[in-house]
Every structure is written in C-alpha cells, then in structure tokens.
Motif scaffolding. Structure first.
Motif, PDB file in Angstrom:
ATOM      1  N   PRO A 108      45.654   1.390  56.256  1.00 25.09           N
ATOM      2  CA  PRO A 108      45.468   0.460  55.134  1.00 25.09           C
ATOM      3  C   PRO A 108      45.747   1.167  53.808  1.00 25.09           C
ATOM      4  CG  PRO A 108      43.658   0.287  56.684  1.00 25.09           C
ATOM      5  CD  PRO A 108      44.480   1.477  57.111  1.00 25.09           C
ATOM      6  N   ALA A 109      46.549   0.524  52.972  1.00 27.74           N
ATOM      7  CA  ALA A 109      46.962   1.133  51.705  1.00 27.74           C
ATOM      8  C   ALA A 109      46.367   0.370  50.529  1.00 27.74           C
ATOM      9  CB  ALA A 109      48.480   1.145  51.598  1.00 27.74           C
ATOM     10  N   LEU A 110      46.105   1.116  49.457  1.00 34.78           N
ATOM     11  CA  LEU A 110      45.641   0.521  48.208  1.00 34.78           C
ATOM     12  C   LEU A 110      46.820   0.064  47.351  1.00 34.78           C
ATOM     13  CD1 LEU A 110      42.891   3.131  47.356  1.00 34.78           C
ATOM     14  CD2 LEU A 110      42.583   0.870  48.390  1.00 34.78           C
ATOM     15  N   LEU A 160      56.219   4.752  49.921  1.00 34.87           N
ATOM     16  CA  LEU A 160      55.164   5.607  49.374  1.00 34.87           C
ATOM     17  C   LEU A 160      53.881   4.794  49.392  1.00 34.87           C
ATOM     18  CD1 LEU A 160      57.052   7.074  46.271  1.00 34.87           C
ATOM     19  CD2 LEU A 160      57.039   7.910  48.635  1.00 34.87           C
ATOM     20  N   ARG A 161      52.830   5.339  50.036  1.00 30.46           N
ATOM     21  CA  ARG A 161      51.602   4.583  50.240  1.00 30.46           C
ATOM     22  C   ARG A 161      50.402   5.383  49.725  1.00 30.46           C
ATOM     23  NH1 ARG A 161      50.083   2.899  55.018  1.00 30.46           N
ATOM     24  NH2 ARG A 161      50.165   0.687  54.546  1.00 30.46           N
ATOM     25  N   LEU A 162      49.651   4.774  48.818  1.00 33.31           N
ATOM     26  CA  LEU A 162      48.404   5.372  48.352  1.00 33.31           C
ATOM     27  C   LEU A 162      47.276   4.838  49.220  1.00 33.31           C
ATOM     28  CD1 LEU A 162      48.809   5.047  44.482  1.00 33.31           C
ATOM     29  CD2 LEU A 162      49.061   7.102  45.868  1.00 33.31           C
ATOM     30  N   LEU A 163      46.527   5.752  49.800  1.00 36.28           N
ATOM     31  CA  LEU A 163      45.419   5.381  50.672  1.00 36.28           C
ATOM     32  C   LEU A 163      44.100   5.622  49.944  1.00 36.28           C
ATOM     33  CD1 LEU A 163      46.610   7.212  53.921  1.00 36.28           C
ATOM     34  CD2 LEU A 163      47.255   4.935  53.107  1.00 36.28           C
ATOM     35  N   THR A 166      63.211   8.864  61.770  1.00 34.67           N
ATOM     36  CA  THR A 166      62.013   8.083  61.483  1.00 34.67           C
ATOM     37  C   THR A 166      60.855   9.070  61.406  1.00 34.67           C
ATOM     38  OG1 THR A 166      62.868   6.173  62.665  1.00 34.67           O
ATOM     39  CG2 THR A 166      60.500   6.229  62.280  1.00 34.67           C
ATOM     40  N   LEU A 167      60.047   8.940  60.349  1.00 33.44           N
ATOM     41  CA  LEU A 167      58.953   9.886  60.151  1.00 33.44           C
ATOM     42  C   LEU A 167      57.827   9.197  59.394  1.00 33.44           C
ATOM     43  CD1 LEU A 167      57.995  12.994  60.029  1.00 33.44           C
ATOM     44  CD2 LEU A 167      58.847  12.872  57.699  1.00 33.44           C
ATOM     45  N   THR A 168      56.609   9.471  59.805  1.00 32.47           N
ATOM     46  CA  THR A 168      55.427   9.076  59.036  1.00 32.47           C
ATOM     47  C   THR A 168      54.610  10.329  58.801  1.00 32.47           C
ATOM     48  OG1 THR A 168      55.385   6.895  60.064  1.00 32.47           O
ATOM     49  CG2 THR A 168      53.372   7.611  58.973  1.00 32.47           C
ATOM     50  N   GLU A 169      54.369  10.617  57.517  1.00 32.07           N
ATOM     51  CA  GLU A 169      53.568  11.773  57.114  1.00 32.07           C
ATOM     52  C   GLU A 169      52.310  11.259  56.431  1.00 32.07           C
ATOM     53  OE1 GLU A 169      55.068  15.371  54.688  1.00 32.07           O
ATOM     54  OE2 GLU A 169      54.052  14.073  53.214  1.00 32.07           O
ATOM     55  N   THR A 170      51.160  11.703  56.904  1.00 30.03           N
ATOM     56  CA  THR A 170      49.887  11.318  56.304  1.00 30.03           C
ATOM     57  C   THR A 170      49.139  12.578  55.920  1.00 30.03           C
ATOM     58  OG1 THR A 170      49.809   9.405  57.788  1.00 30.03           O
ATOM     59  CG2 THR A 170      47.765   9.982  56.628  1.00 30.03           C
ATOM     60  N   VAL A 171      48.720  12.662  54.662  1.00 30.17           N
ATOM     61  CA  VAL A 171      47.829  13.725  54.198  1.00 30.17           C
ATOM     62  C   VAL A 171      46.600  13.013  53.670  1.00 30.17           C
ATOM     63  CG1 VAL A 171      47.460  15.573  52.530  1.00 30.17           C
ATOM     64  CG2 VAL A 171      49.670  15.361  53.669  1.00 30.17           C
ATOM     65  N   ALA A 172      45.479  13.190  54.378  1.00 30.32           N
ATOM     66  CA  ALA A 172      44.278  12.431  54.037  1.00 30.32           C
ATOM     67  C   ALA A 172      43.067  13.000  54.759  1.00 30.32           C
ATOM     68  CB  ALA A 172      44.475  10.968  54.424  1.00 30.32           C
ATOM     69  N   GLY A 220      48.487   6.883  41.403  1.00 25.48           N
ATOM     70  CA  GLY A 220      47.293   6.057  41.477  1.00 25.48           C
ATOM     71  C   GLY A 220      46.128   6.760  40.804  1.00 25.48           C
ATOM     72  N   VAL A 221      45.436   6.035  39.930  1.00 25.99           N
ATOM     73  CA  VAL A 221      44.251   6.555  39.254  1.00 25.99           C
ATOM     74  C   VAL A 221      43.045   5.817  39.831  1.00 25.99           C
ATOM     75  CG1 VAL A 221      43.078   6.867  37.043  1.00 25.99           C
ATOM     76  CG2 VAL A 221      45.584   7.002  37.160  1.00 25.99           C
ATOM     77  N   PHE A 222      42.079   6.588  40.312  1.00 32.10           N
ATOM     78  CA  PHE A 222      40.878   6.003  40.892  1.00 32.10           C
ATOM     79  C   PHE A 222      39.855   5.732  39.800  1.00 32.10           C
ATOM     80  CE2 PHE A 222      42.962   7.966  44.439  1.00 32.10           C
ATOM     81  CZ  PHE A 222      42.681   7.130  45.507  1.00 32.10           C
ATOM     82  N   PRO A 223      39.076   4.656  39.926  1.00 33.31           N
ATOM     83  CA  PRO A 223      38.093   4.325  38.899  1.00 33.31           C
ATOM     84  C   PRO A 223      36.992   5.382  38.821  1.00 33.31           C
ATOM     85  CG  PRO A 223      37.865   2.856  40.794  1.00 33.31           C
ATOM     86  CD  PRO A 223      39.067   3.718  41.044  1.00 33.31           C
ATOM     87  N   GLY A 224      36.443   5.512  37.629  1.00 33.05           N
ATOM     88  CA  GLY A 224      35.321   6.422  37.448  1.00 33.05           C
ATOM     89  C   GLY A 224      35.693   7.760  36.859  1.00 33.05           C
ATOM     90  N   ASP A 225      36.954   8.193  37.068  1.00 35.58           N
ATOM     91  CA  ASP A 225      37.395   9.466  36.499  1.00 35.58           C
ATOM     92  C   ASP A 225      38.911   9.432  36.372  1.00 35.58           C
ATOM     93  OD1 ASP A 225      38.043  12.137  35.860  1.00 35.58           O
ATOM     94  OD2 ASP A 225      36.361  12.907  37.029  1.00 35.58           O
ATOM     95  N   VAL A 226      39.404   9.439  35.149  1.00 35.95           N
ATOM     96  CA  VAL A 226      40.839   9.341  34.898  1.00 35.95           C
ATOM     97  C   VAL A 226      41.610  10.517  35.514  1.00 35.95           C
ATOM     98  CG1 VAL A 226      40.822  10.494  32.646  1.00 35.95           C
ATOM     99  CG2 VAL A 226      42.523   8.720  33.127  1.00 35.95           C
TER     100      VAL A 226
END
Length: 168
Positions: A27-29, A44-47, A61-67, A121-127
């Motif tokens: 699931p992506a944001l 490009l997927r932000l998780l 074909t390639l899927t790379e996930t760093v998480a 992507g900037v997450f809420p609470g801390d720029v």
C-alpha cells in the motif's frame, strides 16, 4: 514533485530498514508513474514505511522495497551487487552534526520539488521527516539509476541509497 503525506510517520530509525527484491506492491501513500524512453515504465512509490520502486522494461522486471518490513528482520546491506541480474545497490547511513539533517532535508525539498523524475514526501509533524526518490536523467549507457533519501529526525539519521539496473 513535492507532496505532503496524510499519514503518520512510521519508520523509527535506519536500523529498522530492510531491502527486499521481488516483493509485492505494498500500500502506497503516493505514487509517481514515469514513462521513460525504450518502453521503460518506472513507478516511484512512497510507503508509510519508506519507499518502493517498480521497474518494467522489455527484458527487465524488478521491484525494490526499502522499508520497515513486518516479519522480516531488519537488514539493510551497505552494498549488494548481482551481476547476473544487472543490479547494484548501495546504502549509507549518515548522522549529520548540528543542523545538518535539517539543512539536507530543506535542500531535498527545494531541489527536487519541481523535478519531473523525482518524488519527495513530507510526513506530518516534522518538516524534516522526508522520503525522497529521484531518477537520474543521465544514467550509464544501457542502465537506469535512482537515488533515495530517508530522513529520520528523531534519531538524526539520513539514509542514502543508490540503485543502478542494467537494462537488457
């Protein structure tokens, strides 16, 4: 492209990250789809837990996930080179002094905000809680390359990754 994400920041530190290849799309944001020359499709997927890149090309074909990946022990290799698959990955963890992390996060937001081949992507609470991905416009011949940045203000860490994939 600069986006403010509507989700809580999930990652806690660089030590919690893993690299997974061939993982299913998570699931992506936010997603940025890129159509590149040579019938190359890059997603490009932000998780909620960092990033995922999906590459589809005529013979690759390639899927790379760093998480932070549930059920997988945290293990982010410094380098991974699979010559047979044409895949090279490097990761570096920085702990900048003073305002270094804030300065770098601000520079990423400014430099990549209007780039057509970048997603920040900037997450809420801390720029300074950002995840950024950028596709190199001038990769080596026959290859595709991207860089990512994961900023963790709570631990003063910046994780840099670079991937080069040789297209067949």
């Amino acid at each position: 492209m600069l986006v403010t994400l509507d989700a809580p920041y999930v990652d806690t530190s660089a030590a919690d990250l893993s690299l997974a290849l061939g993982d299913a799309e998570r699931p992506a944001l936010h997603v940025l789809d890129l159509a590149l020359p040579g019938d190359v499709q890059l997603r490009l997927r932000l998780l909620g837990a960092s990033h995922q890149v999906v590459l589809r090309a005529p013979a690759t074909t390639l899927t790379e996930t760093v998480a932070c990946l549930p059920g997988r022990p945290p293990e982010l290799p410094g380098t991974l080179h699979d010559e047979a698959a044409g895949y090279r990955f490097t990761a570096t963890v920085l702990r900048p002094a003073g305002t270094g992390l804030s300065d770098r996060a601000a520079a990423l937001r400014a430099e990549l905000a209007d780039e057509p081949y970048a997603l920040v992507g900037v997450f809420p609470g801390d720029v300074d809680a950002v995840t950024a991905l950028s596709v190199r416009a001038d990769p080596p011949d026959g290859a595709l390359a991207w860089r990512t940045w994961h900023a963790y203000p709570q631990t003063n860490e910046l994780v840099l990754t670079e991937t080069v994939v040789t297209l067949r």
